[in-house]
Design an enzyme around this catalytic site. Structure first.
Site, PDB file in Angstrom:
ATOM      1  N   ASP A   1      79.639  60.769  17.308  1.00  0.00           N
ATOM      2  CA  ASP A   1      78.428  59.752  18.111  1.00  0.00           C
ATOM      3  C   ASP A   1      78.677  60.074  18.849  1.00  0.00           C
ATOM      4  O   ASP A   1      79.520  60.195  19.688  1.00  0.00           O
ATOM      5  CB  ASP A   1      78.962  58.760  17.046  1.00  0.00           C
ATOM      6  CG  ASP A   1      78.134  58.076  15.946  1.00  0.00           C
ATOM      7  OD1 ASP A   1      78.574  58.891  14.967  1.00  0.00           O
ATOM      8  OD2 ASP A   1      78.871  57.011  15.718  1.00  0.00           O
ATOM      9  N   ASP A   2      77.737  59.460  19.669  1.00  0.00           N
ATOM     10  CA  ASP A   2      77.278  58.915  21.262  1.00  0.00           C
ATOM     11  C   ASP A   2      77.365  60.898  21.847  1.00  0.00           C
ATOM     12  O   ASP A   2      77.169  60.034  23.170  1.00  0.00           O
ATOM     13  CB  ASP A   2      79.208  58.815  22.144  1.00  0.00           C
ATOM     14  CG  ASP A   2      79.665  57.435  21.520  1.00  0.00           C
ATOM     15  OD1 ASP A   2      78.019  57.039  20.362  1.00  0.00           O
ATOM     16  OD2 ASP A   2      80.443  56.408  21.397  1.00  0.00           O
TER      17      ASP A   2
ATOM     18  N   HIS B   1      71.179  56.789  17.200  1.00  0.00           N
ATOM     19  CA  HIS B   1      72.357  56.257  18.062  1.00  0.00           C
ATOM     20  C   HIS B   1      71.927  54.994  18.987  1.00  0.00           C
ATOM     21  O   HIS B   1      72.666  54.917  19.957  1.00  0.00           O
ATOM     22  CB  HIS B   1      73.579  57.132  18.557  1.00  0.00           C
ATOM     23  CG  HIS B   1      74.738  56.385  18.453  1.00  0.00           C
ATOM     24  ND1 HIS B   1      75.284  55.382  17.345  1.00  0.00           N
ATOM     25  CD2 HIS B   1      75.896  55.892  19.190  1.00  0.00           C
ATOM     26  CE1 HIS B   1      76.474  54.732  17.862  1.00  0.00           C
ATOM     27  NE2 HIS B   1      76.760  55.436  18.515  1.00  0.00           N
TER      28      HIS B   1
ATOM     29  N   HIS C   1      72.730  52.465  23.467  1.00  0.00           N
ATOM     30  CA  HIS C   1      74.274  52.571  23.114  1.00  0.00           C
ATOM     31  C   HIS C   1      74.438  50.535  22.744  1.00  0.00           C
ATOM     32  O   HIS C   1      75.596  50.360  23.253  1.00  0.00           O
ATOM     33  CB  HIS C   1      75.144  53.346  23.603  1.00  0.00           C
ATOM     34  CG  HIS C   1      76.426  52.976  22.694  1.00  0.00           C
ATOM     35  ND1 HIS C   1      77.334  51.781  22.945  1.00  0.00           N
ATOM     36  CD2 HIS C   1      76.949  54.139  21.566  1.00  0.00           C
ATOM     37  CE1 HIS C   1      77.750  52.556  21.053  1.00  0.00           C
ATOM     38  NE2 HIS C   1      78.244  53.829  21.224  1.00  0.00           N
TER      39      HIS C   1
ATOM     40  N   HIS D   1      83.900  60.991  17.513  1.00  0.00           N
ATOM     41  CA  HIS D   1      82.599  61.343  18.914  1.00  0.00           C
ATOM     42  C   HIS D   1      82.604  62.403  19.676  1.00  0.00           C
ATOM     43  O   HIS D   1      83.743  62.659  19.949  1.00  0.00           O
ATOM     44  CB  HIS D   1      83.319  60.102  19.355  1.00  0.00           C
ATOM     45  CG  HIS D   1      83.212  58.503  18.961  1.00  0.00           C
ATOM     46  ND1 HIS D   1      84.467  57.430  17.412  1.00  0.00           N
ATOM     47  CD2 HIS D   1      81.947  57.668  19.102  1.00  0.00           C
ATOM     48  CE1 HIS D   1      83.756  57.352  17.628  1.00  0.00           C
ATOM     49  NE2 HIS D   1      82.726  56.987  17.664  1.00  0.00           N
TER      50      HIS D   1
END
Ligand code: ZN
Length: 384
Positions: free
Chosen positions: A193-194, A244, A248, A335
């Protein structure tokens, strides 16, 4: 005169029979020599499994045994004199042959295996099949040690020019020219993620590629906007991208209109960069409510193994968390931000390969499990 002719004919017939007899007897002698050799090798390997005992042309016999410890051993016996021929002496162009073989090994196996198998002194056994040459490998230097048998099946189409003996060519063939997922093996999905992140994404992509594995990257819209080349590179290397969110944000706090605005933005950015549509969403923090599920046109993907890599920032902790808990069909959360995550992935991928566990994208995991990911549904793992 007539008598003379009859005498001559009789002489010729006798000479003919004498010569044929001599030929048969010399053939018998040479067959005897190679048969003796084969029998003595059979005796030597009586405790091993006989894999192959095959006459290849009229020149030599190929014998292959699998020894009790699992390794293969092959022999080529000259039919004329019963002597053992070194396989390399059956090649016309040894250098080109091994160049081709090494290329196929690099396509089939992860780097940590291929680099050992392509070494000249790696132990090999050669088995000549109907349309293929099978090369069995054994290398105890591979770390981590591999459970599965290592071999390469090469169709004669690929190597016919390098062989000194005639082979049968089958044009309808599938060569082992790459890694493919095996539905019978344990499989898990790695998710990052991210990202995208110029410090880490490319390193993760390289590790995945080196180990012939793939993953799903849940990317943030405004970061995709900043690093479009990383978005494309991720896809080019066979990975998958999901949303995602755009910024955020904690999506459960948004109204229906705000949610749609946020996701339309992310979808447009992704489409502009790649020409493709987003299908998967992992909402930040894994937070999902009914408004989101009903109104966002996505399949929702969360996880069932959380490495908490953001909290620990410790490669060993992440590694251990995955190794201790991993089961078939799991979705693992990491991540695309930290060096410690990269170090853990670097250690995990060969380790998992060695244990016979495949790492792939969420969608490929679903398709291996004969499941179709559906919009407005949430997935934490994908089991049969
Ligand atoms: Zn996140």
């Amino acid at each position: 005169m007539r008598k003379k002719i009859i005498f001559l004919i009789c002489t010729l017939i006798s000479v003919f029979f004498f010569l044929s007899y001599r030929q048969v007897s010399s053939e018998e002698n040479s067959n005897q020599l190679s048969n003796d050799k084969i029998l003595s090798l059979m005796k030597e390997h009586e405790k091993d499994r006989l894999v192959q005992n095959k006459q290849i042309t009229d020149k030599f016999v190929n014998l292959v045994f699998q020894e009790q410890k699992g390794t293969y051993i092959s022999y080529f016996i000259n039919c004329q004199n019963g002597e053992i021929i070194n396989f390399d002496n059956l090649l016309i162009n040894q250098k080109e042959f091994y160049k081709k073989i090494n290329k196929l090994l690099q396509l089939k196996y992860p780097e940590f295996i291929a680099k050992e198998l392509t070494q000249e002194n790696c132990l090999k056994a050669f088995e000549i099949q109907e349309n293929n040459l099978v090369i069995h490998y054994f290398d105890s230097k591979i770390t981590p040690p591999i459970q599965e048998e290592l071999n390469l099946k090469v169709n004669f189409n690929e190597i016919k020019d390098f062989l000194s003996f005639p082979v049968s060519i089958n044009n309808n063939y599938e060569n082992e020219n790459g890694y493919s997922l095996d539905p019978n093996k344990k499989t898990v999905a790695f998710t990052f993620d991210d990202g995208p992140n110029p410090k880490t994404t490319e390193k993760i992509l390289n590790l995945l590629e080196q180990n012939k594995m793939h993953a799903t990257f849940f990317m943030v819209g405004n970061r995709m906007e900043n690093f479009p080349e990383l978005v494309n590179k991720t896809l080019e290397k066979g990975n998958e991208i999901g949303s995602h969110s755009y910024s955020h944000t904690n999506m459960v706090r948004l109204t229906k209109e705000e949610l749609e605005k946020e996701e339309n933005q992310t979808k447009t950015i992704y489409k502009n960069i790649t020409g493709k549509e987003l299908f998967l969403l992992r909402p930040p923090y894994g937070n999902i409510n009914t408004t989101m599920k009903k109104n966002l046109d996505y399949a929702f993907v969360n996880w069932n193994i959380d490495t908490e890599d953001w909290r620990y920032r410790n490669a060993n902790h992440i590694y251990q968390e995955v190794i201790d808990n991993l089961k078939d069909g799991d979705i693992i959360l990491m991540h695309d931000l930290y060096d410690s995550t990269i170090q853990a992935v670097e250690k995990l991928l060969p380790e998992l390969y060695a244990k016979g566990i495949q790492v792939t994208t969420v969608s490929e995991l679903a398709s291996l499990k004969n499941q179709v990911l559906e919009k407005h549904q949430t997935y934490n793992s994908i089991k049969n």
